[in-house]
Scaffold this active site. Structure first.
Site, mmCIF file in Angstrom:
data_model
loop_
_atom_site.group_PDB
_atom_site.id
_atom_site.type_symbol
_atom_site.label_atom_id
_atom_site.label_comp_id
_atom_site.label_asym_id
_atom_site.label_seq_id
_atom_site.Cartn_x
_atom_site.Cartn_y
_atom_site.Cartn_z
ATOM 1 N N THR A 111 -35.201 29.505 19.711
ATOM 2 C CA THR A 111 -36.288 29.804 20.642
ATOM 3 C C THR A 111 -36.636 31.272 20.474
ATOM 4 O OG1 THR A 111 -35.556 28.131 22.228
ATOM 5 C CG2 THR A 111 -36.997 29.874 23.059
ATOM 6 N N LYS B 129 -42.093 25.368 23.647
ATOM 7 C CA LYS B 129 -40.761 25.632 24.194
ATOM 8 C C LYS B 129 -40.852 26.567 25.400
ATOM 9 C CE LYS B 129 -36.311 25.583 24.672
ATOM 10 N NZ LYS B 129 -35.340 26.020 23.665
ATOM 11 N N LYS C 50 -33.063 35.584 27.658
ATOM 12 C CA LYS C 50 -33.930 35.913 26.515
ATOM 13 C C LYS C 50 -35.171 35.043 26.522
ATOM 14 C CE LYS C 50 -33.210 33.709 22.907
ATOM 15 N NZ LYS C 50 -33.659 32.450 22.242
#
Length: 295
Positions: free
Chosen positions: A102, A177, A245
């Site tokens: 990701t 995502k 993150k």
């Protein structure tokens, strides 16, 4: 390029909580698999099963026809692809690369454009499903890049996931995502509040799950991470530090689109609070600690 068991060597870079299982499915399907991870010990099980250890990203790239990366942070992705010993400096013409980390949509587009200059096809294909999905090969995989490259890679992607969707040009997998993580972020707060409420009201949280998990409140997080919260199992299927993150990437991307995301912002602040309590290496279900007064 064509992909076949007889002629295709697959390089897999990053064999952590999820990557090791993902690479294992490819290996068991009969492909020749070369692996590299910053921590060699994380590849030991794969090597015992027949994978070949490589000493560097460079060596992996030079010996592979298809290279899959599953690393931690966008900075890691950038180094793995663009560094002096990176993939794009050492992959052969007509190689395919698939980044399943990701990461930032803009970085995925940069990898695609740089790869195109040297006839390297690039897909961004982040996943959802955590450690359980990786082990069971039923990840959701969201793919961006050229449609033809997607169709070529599909048989390999199908070894790791079941819900595999082509989303559009380079970066589209990463944007999808981000949408996924935004949905999860606020939902995790709801799961934690719900189970904390059940416990505080004197109910049996496990029994409560039997009712609400199958009703309108049901979700993957509730049904898969709820039991871990109740039992105090905070082992990582997906690290808090990696989720933060993702939330930072999501917040930055939403900002660039002038989109207000109060649920995402609240979740980000709570996970940062959790990390400040030295819980960054817990699984995302550890958010329950903030609601359950757990240590």
């Amino acid at each position: 390029m064509e992909i076949s068991l007889q002629t295709t060597t697959i390089g897999f870079i990053g064999t952590g909580v999820m990557g090791a299982s993902m690479a294992g499915h490819i290996l068991r399907a009969g492909y020749r698999v070369h692996v590299f991870s910053r921590t060699k010990a994380k590849t030991s099980g794969l090597c015992r099963a027949g994978a070949v250890w490589e000493d560097s990203v460079k060596d992996t790239a030079e010996k592979s026809d298809l290279i899959i990366t599953m690393v931690g942070f966008p900075s890691d992705v950038k180094e793995v692809y663009f560094g002096e010993n990176g993939i794009l400096n050492h992959a052969s013409k007509n190689t395919m690369v698939i980044d399943m980390t990701t990461s930032r949509p803009q970085l995925a587009a940069e990898i695609y454009e740089q790869g195109k200059k040297s006839s390297v096809a690039a897909l961004d294909a982040p996943v959802s499903g955590g450690d359980t999905g990786a082990r069971n090969a039923d990840l959701s995989i969201m793919v961006g890049g050229d449609k033809q490259a997607f169709e070529t890679a599909l048989p390999v992607l199908a070894l790791m996931g079941q819900n595999i969707q082509y989303q559009g040009p380079a970066g589209s997998g990463q944007h999808t995502k981000i949408a996924n993580q935004i949905a999860i972020a606020a939902g995790m707060i709801g799961v934690c509040e719900s189970l904390a409420y059940a416990r505080q009201a004197g109910l049996d949280p496990e029994n409560v799950l039997k009712s609400i998990g199958q009703g309108a409140a049901g979700s993957w997080s509730l049904n898969n991470l709820g039991p871990r919260m109740i039992s105090g199992d905070y082992e990582p299927g997906f690290y808090v530090k990696h989720f933060i993150k993702d939330l930072v990437i999501a917040s930055d991307s939403a900002g660039s689109l002038n989109l207000d995301t109060p649920g995402l912002n609240l979740a980000k602040s709570l996970y940062e609070k959790l990390a400040a309590r030295n819980c960054e290496n817990n699984g995302t279900q550890a958010l329950f600690k903030l609601f359950n007064n757990a240590s």
